[in-house]
Design a protein around this motif. Sequence first.
Motif, PDB file in Angstrom:
ATOM      1  N   MET A  57       0.849  -1.198   0.000  1.00 43.55           N
ATOM      2  CA  MET A  57       0.000   0.000   0.000  1.00 43.55           C
ATOM      3  C   MET A  57       0.880   1.242   0.000  1.00 43.55           C
ATOM      4  SD  MET A  57      -2.985  -0.879   2.656  1.00 43.55           S
ATOM      5  CE  MET A  57      -1.776  -1.303   3.875  1.00 43.55           C
ATOM      6  N   GLU A  63      -2.640   5.823   6.516  1.00 42.77           N
ATOM      7  CA  GLU A  63      -1.768   5.308   7.581  1.00 42.77           C
ATOM      8  C   GLU A  63      -1.232   6.447   8.455  1.00 42.77           C
ATOM      9  OE1 GLU A  63       0.812   2.053   7.034  1.00 42.77           O
ATOM     10  OE2 GLU A  63      -0.915   0.857   6.441  1.00 42.77           O
ATOM     11  N   TYR A 269      -6.630  -4.667   6.295  1.00 42.60           N
ATOM     12  CA  TYR A 269      -6.783  -4.084   4.959  1.00 42.60           C
ATOM     13  C   TYR A 269      -6.861  -5.194   3.917  1.00 42.60           C
ATOM     14  CZ  TYR A 269      -1.651  -4.336   5.579  1.00 42.60           C
ATOM     15  OH  TYR A 269      -0.377  -4.737   5.876  1.00 42.60           O
ATOM     16  N   ARG A 325       8.692  -5.829  10.334  1.00 47.41           N
ATOM     17  CA  ARG A 325       8.859  -4.410  10.016  1.00 47.41           C
ATOM     18  C   ARG A 325      10.038  -3.867  10.827  1.00 47.41           C
ATOM     19  NH1 ARG A 325       3.382  -5.161  11.477  1.00 47.41           N
ATOM     20  NH2 ARG A 325       1.903  -4.921   9.771  1.00 47.41           N
ATOM     21  N   ARG A 351       6.267   0.795   8.801  1.00 51.76           N
ATOM     22  CA  ARG A 351       5.186   0.351   7.925  1.00 51.76           C
ATOM     23  C   ARG A 351       5.296   0.921   6.517  1.00 51.76           C
ATOM     24  NH1 ARG A 351       0.532  -1.383  11.174  1.00 51.76           N
ATOM     25  NH2 ARG A 351      -0.716  -1.203   9.306  1.00 51.76           N
TER      26      ARG A 351
HETATM   27  N1  GLY Z   1       1.978  -0.702   5.671  1.00 49.89           N
HETATM   28  C1  GLY Z   1       1.177  -1.784   6.073  1.00 49.89           C
HETATM   29  C2  GLY Z   1       1.737  -2.597   7.154  1.00 49.89           C
HETATM   30  O1  GLY Z   1       2.826  -2.374   7.626  1.00 49.89           O
HETATM   31  O2  GLY Z   1       1.035  -3.490   7.576  1.00 49.89           O
END
Ligand code: GLY
Length: 395
Positions: A57, A63, A269, A325, A351
Amino acid sequence: MAARDTGRAGREAPDVVVVGGGVIGLATAWRTALRGLATVVVDPRPGGGAAGVAAGMLAPVTELHHGEETLLRLNLASADRYPAFVAELTEAAGTDVGYRACGTLAVALDADDRAQLRESHLLQRRCGLEVAWLTGRECRRLEPMLAPGVRGGLRVDGDHQVDPRPLVAALRTACQRAGVGWRREAATELLVSGDRAVGVALAGGDRLTAGQTVLAAGCHSGALAGLPPEVAVPVRPVQGEILRLRDLPGRPPLLHRTVRAVVRGAEVYLVPRDSGELVVGATSDERGWDTRVTAGGVYQLLRDAHELVPGITELPLLETRAGLRPTTPDNAPLLGPTALPGLQLATGHHRNGILLAPITGEALAASLTSGELPEYARPFHAGRFAGDTGRRVPA
Ligand code: GLY
């Protein structure tokens, strides 16, 4: 490709060694090589890592969180660069990267969700962002497969998507064509001589010396041996689980744009690709280096996604994955020169790694050639957790 391919650097020490061949390392190496610096990427599996899990995304608006208004500016600037970045990358690599300007719909299922979404809307408007509030009926008019219980939503026409797997494959090819070299093994230690970084030691026993070293190893960046104490790399892994489903053949796609929500406090999402793939993500858990997919994570994602779009349970489930992440204390990346001359950082994208790849590559290429980050990247300078001002120009 051979395990050892030094690209344009040939037998000489390269100008730049990039430790980590994920989306950030590859974007950095590509942009740096295009500026004429001989560049080598060190990674046992270039293109592996978090990008193979990410949904892709490009969502600076949906976000956005309280306290991240400065990061928003960087995210928006990178989102703005995406169309040109994709066009140049597609041209350089000769392959499609699945960029889709589809927009996003963020919806609410119950009164609590709606209150939270109203809060997000207020924050977005305070930040000058254009976002339209829709009734439940208007949401279903845009996306007819949404659950009848959807009570309202935000239409965000500028939050798009790209497919991270073809993206990193294209970056690898573009790097190759720009003369980037590869060492397909792990970096084990930062080499320091006198008061500067001079390269890295490799798992196979070689020492790869370079004029400048960029640490772009995602959540592993802080774990490289040899980092001196004055270089703080406070990056920790935040685990995310994700599912890949596929639309049924011969049926219209379930969704046309990214749909997201916060269900009982957890974000979910659904990202529909042109290929018919539907990505459902993602959990967010602090559990160290664990990349096992759990029954609980899959259950949570399917349960929440099913509440939003009941039809998803008919779709084949192709894949479940977990990734890490690379997260910093302020959720923003660490970019550019450090307190150790010769060492720069490109990590901690939390993210936003896919979103921030274009601007990170551009900022690092600039700081590797000039010694200074461009103005737009200075709030994210690599020394901010070590008490630096970020104004240092390395020797
Ligand atoms: N940018 C989406 C996630 O880190 O889940």
